[in-house]
Scaffold this motif. Structure first.
Motif, PDB file in Angstrom:
ATOM      1  N   GLU A  33       7.070 -45.624  81.598  1.00 20.24           N
ATOM      2  CA  GLU A  33       7.527 -44.649  80.608  1.00 20.24           C
ATOM      3  C   GLU A  33       6.845 -43.294  80.822  1.00 20.24           C
ATOM      4  O   GLU A  33       7.479 -42.249  80.726  1.00 20.24           O
ATOM      5  N   ASP A  37       8.685 -39.884  81.592  1.00 21.76           N
ATOM      6  CA  ASP A  37       8.521 -38.723  80.713  1.00 21.76           C
ATOM      7  C   ASP A  37       7.976 -37.508  81.444  1.00 21.76           C
ATOM      8  O   ASP A  37       8.362 -36.381  81.165  1.00 21.76           O
ATOM      9  N   HIS A  38       7.042 -37.723  82.372  1.00 22.54           N
ATOM     10  CA  HIS A  38       6.336 -36.592  82.987  1.00 22.54           C
ATOM     11  C   HIS A  38       6.848 -36.211  84.370  1.00 22.54           C
ATOM     12  O   HIS A  38       6.520 -35.139  84.858  1.00 22.54           O
ATOM     13  N   ASP A  41      12.156 -37.114  83.985  1.00 26.34           N
ATOM     14  CA  ASP A  41      12.891 -36.280  83.024  1.00 26.34           C
ATOM     15  C   ASP A  41      12.732 -34.787  83.314  1.00 26.34           C
ATOM     16  O   ASP A  41      13.728 -34.061  83.311  1.00 26.34           O
ATOM     17  N   PRO A 140       8.370 -31.357  77.239  1.00 26.06           N
ATOM     18  CA  PRO A 140       8.898 -32.720  77.423  1.00 26.06           C
ATOM     19  C   PRO A 140       9.026 -33.425  76.089  1.00 26.06           C
ATOM     20  O   PRO A 140       8.237 -33.191  75.182  1.00 26.06           O
ATOM     21  N   ASP A 141      10.037 -34.291  76.007  1.00 24.87           N
ATOM     22  CA  ASP A 141      10.291 -35.037  74.762  1.00 24.87           C
ATOM     23  C   ASP A 141       9.177 -35.982  74.430  1.00 24.87           C
ATOM     24  O   ASP A 141       8.519 -36.560  75.156  1.00 24.87           O
TER      25      ASP A 141
END
Length: 141
Positions: A33, A37-38, A41, A140-141
């Motif tokens: 994850e 994410d880093h 995405d 980032p989300d």
């Protein structure tokens, strides 16, 4: 050790005890994850921004090309108009006046056209950079 299990054998979950296997799976999921994410995405968002920017560049290039053709057409019309006028001139001094007027007007027209193209290029440059800037500023989300 009559049951044949001396404590060193695997217990059916990858060679680790139940709690350690779950902890490793959780750690792997968190790493996946975090990578998503880093790395994945942001790379996806950057690709989308590049695609949007490229489209704006293509649109701008087409507009500039059409504007240059329009200006060339306008210049040609003006040149032919001056030639027609010179052809109907009464004497050499009239031809020289017509040519001087044409050259002055053409010089001003060229400066105006160059300024117009320059402004278009600057605007299209700003428009093309906007998606990239927005993607870079997005958290980032």
């Amino acid at each position: 050790m009559a049951d044949g299990n001396d404590g060193g054998e695997a217990t059916g979950n990858g060679g680790f005890g139940g709690g350690a296997g779950d902890a490793m799976r959780d750690a792997a999921n968190r790493a996946r994850e975090g990578f998503s994410d880093h790395v994945i995405d942001p790379a996806r968002r950057a690709g989308e921004a590049m695609r949007a920017s490229g489209q704006k560049v293509a649109d701008g290039s087409a507009t500039i090309g059409l504007k240059i053709i329009e200006q060339a057409e306008q210049n040609s019309h003006q040149a032919f108009e001056a030639m027609r006028e010179a052809a109907s001139a009464k004497d050499l001094s009239d031809v020289m006046r017509i040519q001087g007027d044409y050259l002055r007007a053409q010089g001003q027209r060229s400066m105006d056209q160059a300024r117009e193209i320059g402004e278009l290029i600057m605007q299209f440059g700003r428009d093309a950079v906007t998606p990239l800037r927005a993607a870079a500023e997005r958290k980032p989300d």
